[in-house]
Motif scaffolding. Structure first.
Motif, short mmCIF file in Angstrom:
data_model
loop_
_atom_site.label_atom_id
_atom_site.label_comp_id
_atom_site.label_asym_id
_atom_site.label_seq_id
_atom_site.Cartn_x
_atom_site.Cartn_y
_atom_site.Cartn_z
N PRO A 5 0.82 -1.22 0.00
CA PRO A 5 0.00 0.00 0.00
C PRO A 5 0.85 1.27 0.00
O PRO A 5 1.96 1.29 0.55
CB PRO A 5 -0.82 -0.12 1.29
CG PRO A 5 -0.03 -1.02 2.16
CD PRO A 5 0.71 -1.97 1.25
N ARG A 6 0.33 2.30 -0.62
CA ARG A 6 1.05 3.58 -0.76
C ARG A 6 1.48 4.16 0.58
O ARG A 6 2.53 4.80 0.67
CB ARG A 6 0.16 4.62 -1.45
CG ARG A 6 -0.09 4.37 -2.87
CD ARG A 6 -1.09 5.36 -3.43
NE ARG A 6 -0.37 6.48 -4.03
CZ ARG A 6 -0.94 7.63 -4.33
NH1 ARG A 6 -2.21 7.83 -4.08
NH2 ARG A 6 -0.25 8.59 -4.87
N LEU A 37 -5.47 12.27 1.14
CA LEU A 37 -4.54 12.70 0.09
C LEU A 37 -3.95 11.50 -0.65
O LEU A 37 -3.64 11.59 -1.84
CB LEU A 37 -3.41 13.55 0.68
CG LEU A 37 -3.80 14.95 1.13
CD1 LEU A 37 -2.65 15.61 1.87
CD2 LEU A 37 -4.24 15.80 -0.06
N LEU A 38 -3.79 10.39 0.03
CA LEU A 38 -3.21 9.20 -0.59
C LEU A 38 -4.23 8.34 -1.34
O LEU A 38 -3.90 7.76 -2.37
CB LEU A 38 -2.57 8.30 0.49
CG LEU A 38 -1.20 8.69 0.98
CD1 LEU A 38 -0.75 7.72 2.05
CD2 LEU A 38 -0.21 8.74 -0.15
N ASP A 41 -8.59 9.71 -4.41
CA ASP A 41 -8.74 9.82 -5.86
C ASP A 41 -7.64 9.02 -6.54
O ASP A 41 -6.46 9.37 -6.46
CB ASP A 41 -8.66 11.30 -6.26
CG ASP A 41 -8.87 11.53 -7.75
OD1 ASP A 41 -8.97 10.55 -8.52
OD2 ASP A 41 -8.94 12.71 -8.13
N PRO A 42 -8.01 7.94 -7.26
CA PRO A 42 -6.97 7.12 -7.92
C PRO A 42 -6.26 7.86 -9.04
O PRO A 42 -5.21 7.42 -9.50
CB PRO A 42 -7.75 5.92 -8.45
CG PRO A 42 -9.15 6.37 -8.55
CD PRO A 42 -9.34 7.40 -7.48
N ASP A 43 -6.81 9.00 -9.47
CA ASP A 43 -6.20 9.78 -10.55
C ASP A 43 -5.42 10.99 -10.04
O ASP A 43 -5.04 11.85 -10.83
CB ASP A 43 -7.28 10.25 -11.54
CG ASP A 43 -7.94 9.07 -12.24
OD1 ASP A 43 -7.21 8.15 -12.66
OD2 ASP A 43 -9.17 9.07 -12.36
N ALA A 44 -5.18 11.05 -8.74
CA ALA A 44 -4.45 12.18 -8.17
C ALA A 44 -3.13 11.71 -7.56
O ALA A 44 -3.07 10.69 -6.89
CB ALA A 44 -5.30 12.87 -7.10
N ALA A 45 -2.10 12.51 -7.81
CA ALA A 45 -0.81 12.25 -7.17
C ALA A 45 -0.84 12.84 -5.77
O ALA A 45 -1.61 13.74 -5.47
CB ALA A 45 0.30 12.91 -7.99
N ALA A 46 -0.01 12.32 -4.89
CA ALA A 46 0.15 12.87 -3.55
C ALA A 46 1.44 13.68 -3.54
O ALA A 46 2.52 13.14 -3.80
CB ALA A 46 0.20 11.75 -2.51
N VAL A 47 1.35 14.96 -3.27
CA VAL A 47 2.51 15.84 -3.30
C VAL A 47 3.36 15.57 -2.05
O VAL A 47 2.87 15.66 -0.93
CB VAL A 47 2.09 17.32 -3.38
CG1 VAL A 47 3.31 18.24 -3.36
CG2 VAL A 47 1.26 17.55 -4.64
N THR A 48 4.64 15.24 -2.27
CA THR A 48 5.53 14.87 -1.17
C THR A 48 6.55 15.94 -0.83
O THR A 48 7.15 15.90 0.24
CB THR A 48 6.28 13.56 -1.50
OG1 THR A 48 7.04 13.75 -2.70
CG2 THR A 48 5.31 12.41 -1.66
N GLN A 49 6.78 16.88 -1.74
CA GLN A 49 7.73 17.97 -1.50
C GLN A 49 7.23 19.20 -2.24
O GLN A 49 6.68 19.09 -3.33
CB GLN A 49 9.11 17.65 -2.06
CG GLN A 49 9.84 16.56 -1.37
CD GLN A 49 11.21 16.33 -2.03
OE1 GLN A 49 11.72 17.16 -2.76
NE2 GLN A 49 11.79 15.18 -1.77
N SER A 58 3.31 9.18 -7.38
CA SER A 58 2.48 9.12 -8.58
C SER A 58 1.10 8.55 -8.30
O SER A 58 0.91 7.72 -7.41
CB SER A 58 3.16 8.25 -9.64
OG SER A 58 4.40 8.80 -10.00
N CYS A 59 0.14 9.01 -9.09
CA CYS A 59 -1.24 8.55 -8.89
C CYS A 59 -1.35 7.06 -9.22
O CYS A 59 -0.65 6.53 -10.08
CB CYS A 59 -2.23 9.39 -9.69
SG CYS A 59 -2.22 9.14 -11.44
#
Length: 146
Positions: A5-6, A37-38, A41-49, A58-59
């Motif tokens: 898992p992410r 955030l994780l 939405d399967p089409d959204a990236a999670a911003v890490t920086q 990546s999404c």
């Protein structure tokens, strides 16, 4: 993807767009918002920086399509450029195999940014079975012409 898992690869601080700027969202301080955030939405990236250039986890939809298109099978070798959090490399290793344990893995992933969350984030939450990592960063050099 269920075995890797992410959240096991995401840093403790993610960033959400607040309308005017990105705002930090901490795993411990706001666990529900952080999870959303994780996974919302399967089409959204999670911003890490967030800095001059941003970085993201990546999404899910893109990662699934990319690995599916690769037609990765056990024993294949992969060179991944831009390790990021290490999630994609772990998914690839789960399919191709992590190597024979002597440091000669089948997945080689290189990260140029030493500030990237990278595979060290994996260790803090437990490395997935069969997935070894040796974090390393490097620099890219532009070839010179003679």
């Amino acid at each position: 993807m269920h075995a890797l898992p992410r959240d096991r690869f995401a840093p403790d601080r993610l960033w959400a767009w607040g309308g005017d700027a990105y705002v930090p969202v901490g795993r411990a301080a706001a666990p529900d918002e952080w999870d959303e955030l994780l996974y919302a939405d399967p089409d959204a990236a999670a911003v890490t920086q967030v800095r001059r250039a941003t970085s993201s986890l990546s999404c899910r939809a893109v990662v699934v399509d990319m690995l599916d298109s690769l037609l990765l099978e056990p024993g294949h070798r992969v060179l991944e450029l831009s390790t990021g959090t290490g999630w994609n490399a772990a998914l690839a290793a789960a399919r191709a195999g992590a190597g024979d344990g002597d440091g000669d893995g089948r997945i080689t992933s290189v990260e140029v940014d030493p500030r990237s969350p990278g595979p060290p984030a994996i260790g803090s939450r437990g490395t997935p079975p069969g997935f070894g990592s040796r974090p390393a960063t490097g620099t890219w050099a532009r070839p010179t012409t003679g």
